[in-house]
Design an enzyme around this catalytic site. Structure first.
Site, short mmCIF file in Angstrom:
data_model
loop_
_atom_site.label_atom_id
_atom_site.label_comp_id
_atom_site.label_asym_id
_atom_site.label_seq_id
_atom_site.Cartn_x
_atom_site.Cartn_y
_atom_site.Cartn_z
N ILE A 43 0.84 -1.21 0.00
CA ILE A 43 0.00 0.00 0.00
C ILE A 43 0.87 1.25 0.00
O ILE A 43 1.71 1.43 0.89
CB ILE A 43 -0.92 0.04 1.24
CG1 ILE A 43 -1.76 -1.23 1.34
CG2 ILE A 43 -1.79 1.29 1.21
CD1 ILE A 43 -2.58 -1.32 2.62
N LYS A 93 5.10 0.03 13.11
CA LYS A 93 4.52 0.74 11.96
C LYS A 93 3.85 2.04 12.42
O LYS A 93 3.92 3.06 11.72
CB LYS A 93 3.53 -0.18 11.25
CG LYS A 93 4.22 -1.38 10.58
CD LYS A 93 3.23 -2.46 10.19
CE LYS A 93 3.94 -3.64 9.52
NZ LYS A 93 3.07 -4.82 9.36
N GLY A 119 3.43 -10.21 2.44
CA GLY A 119 3.65 -11.17 1.34
C GLY A 119 4.81 -10.72 0.47
O GLY A 119 5.08 -9.53 0.32
N1 HSE Z 1 3.47 -10.02 9.93
C1 HSE Z 1 2.94 -8.83 9.34
C2 HSE Z 1 1.44 -8.98 9.19
C3 HSE Z 1 3.52 -8.51 8.00
O1 HSE Z 1 0.84 -9.97 9.63
O2 HSE Z 1 0.84 -8.07 8.66
C4 HSE Z 1 4.87 -7.93 8.07
O3 HSE Z 1 4.89 -6.72 8.76
#
Ligand code: HSE
Length: 434
Positions: free
Chosen positions: A137, A206, A308
């Site tokens: 994104i 994040k 992914g």
């Molecule tokens: N493990 C993370 C998720 C992806 O489940 O979104 C990588 O930050």
């Protein structure tokens, strides 16, 4: 026009993202060269073990365990190893040796971003990291560039696909947390050790990155209040459904005007109920979305696959094209913007709403006593609902906005009251009209 001089690219890490970066570099080499204005030459792929199984065939002679040497002979270094070390040392060395850097490393950026940004500024090189938040994104570039003329006031994100998958299963199939986690593990959404996802560490990293960009302030993972979803019960999810809400793990970054008139920042990650009418409520399965509110633009939502190999590699390649173009133009993109330097509020001063479910005795005066407990802590009640009767009575109270400290003091008070048998569910309510 494609110049004759190729751009040397080194990829550090050849796991699910690195291998897709290598694949796209090869499959799209002609388009990349045309878009950049120079051919891209993969000069090496740094790995821990030469003989590990890989998703792609790396061209003969390009795999190396000597990443330290590799970063000294590249124009652009793509770091997709993850974790703090050796990633940090390699990025710093790459910048010192004049390379531009593209990284997907949210943990490192959230823990020690300033060190990397300062090194990039000193080296006069780019450090791009779109893939670090919400996979494919595009959200960091919109915050850094497209919204640079606006005033962002809030960012609400579903930035972890594993937890969104689990909570979605709990909502749609009525599963308990353990059952939904097991399904997520079987389908490959959750790791064998799911701690980083289910306890909110991944989302907190994040959130720190999003808040730093949105509010032009250094925010690290240590500044983020974090609660995971392992305590969310089927009863919480059912209670949310009764209110027309759904439970989501939210990364919430807010600008808050303080009583003295100055702005401050509040950054938190926790499960919360949001109304089903909110755009984020429609984000199902392992998808991610980031909902941005800004003064001039209003409400914006960015949606897509947040993890992914291939989706994340898409974001990495986008950054690679940008930093490569900048190199050819002998320039660099915008560096860190932390001029606002706002205070980060402690969680207790954060303003939110609570949903509280309380098992009580069903007799005269109980509701008044519960209401009194809220009043004593300055918390105004928005709605009260009673379910059941006699021994099975439950009160469900939703508050108006109050500070988290006032709300948690209210819950502690309720837990000490004789008429309260048990406080069965406490959850914050977000994203709705007050
Ligand atoms: N493990 C993370 C998720 C992806 O489940 O979104 C990588 O930050």
């Amino acid at each position: 026009m494609v110049s004759a001089e190729p751009l040397k690219v080194a990829v550090l890490g050849c796991g699910s993202v690195g291998s897709q970066v290598v694949r796209l570099l090869s499959e799209q080499s002609e388009d990349l060269a045309a878009r950049i204005g120079a051919p891209v030459e993969l000069v090496g792929v740094g790995v821990r073990r030469l003989d590990a199984p890989r998703e792609v065939e790396v061209p003969e002679g390009l795999l190396t365990t000597d990443s330290a040497a590799l970063v000294t002979r590249a124009d652009v270094v793509v770091e997709v190893i993850g974790g703090i070390e050796p990633a940090r040392g390699l990025i710093l060395s790459a910048l010192e040796h004049g390379a531009s850097v593209v990284t997907a490393n949210k943990a490192l950026l959230a823990e020690d971003g300033p060190t990397l940004f300062e090194a990039a500024a000193k080296a006069d090189r780019d450090l791009y990291y779109e893939a670090a938040v919400a996979g494919a994104i595009p959200i960091l570039r919109p915050l850094r560039e497209s919204l640079a003329g606006d005033r962002v006031t809030r960012v609400l994100g579903i930035v972890n696909g594993t937890t969104n998958f689990i909570l979605d299963k709990m909502d749609t199939a009525g599963s308990g947390f353990a059952e939904a986690l097991e399904e997520a593990q079987e389908l490959g959404y959750a790791e064998a050790d799911p701690t980083a996802d289910v306890e909110g560490f991944d989302a907190a990293a994040k959130a720190a990155i999003l808040a730093s960009l949105a509010f032009h302030t250094r925010v690290t993972a240590a500044d983020v209040h974090r609660e995971g979803i392992s305590e969310v019960t089927a009863a919480d999810v059912a209670s949310a459904a009764e209110m027309g809400c759904v439970v989501k793990l939210l990364a919430i970054c807010e600008l808050r005007r303080q009583p003295g008139g100055e702005d401050a920042v509040a950054v938190r990650v926790h499960p919360a109920m949001i109304p089903r009418s909110h755009p984020l409520a429609s984000v199902r399965e392992a998808y991610n979305a980031v909902f941005v509110e800004s003064e001039a633009a209003g409400q914006l939502m960015f949606y897509g696959p947040g993890a992914g190999g291939s989706p994340t590699a898409s974001a990495v390649l986008g950054d690679l094209v940008t930093v490569a173009r900048n190199r050819l133009a002998a320039t660099r993109g915008a560096g860190e913007s932390a001029y606002a330097d706002l205070a980060v509020l402690p969680m207790g001063e954060t303003v939110t709403r609570y949903h509280v479910a309380i098992d009580v005795d069903d007799r005269a005066g109980v509701l008044a006593a519960v209401a009194q407990a809220f009043a004593e802590h300055g918390v105004s009640i928005q709605t009260v609902r009673q379910e059941g009767r006699d021994d099975d009575a439950q009160l469900v109270v939703v508050s108006h906005e109050a500070t988290d400290a006032q709300l948690s003091a209210t819950v502690e008070h309720l837990q000490r009251m004789d008429i309260v048998r048990e406080v069965t569910s406490v959850m914050r309510v977000e994203g709705g009209a007050e």
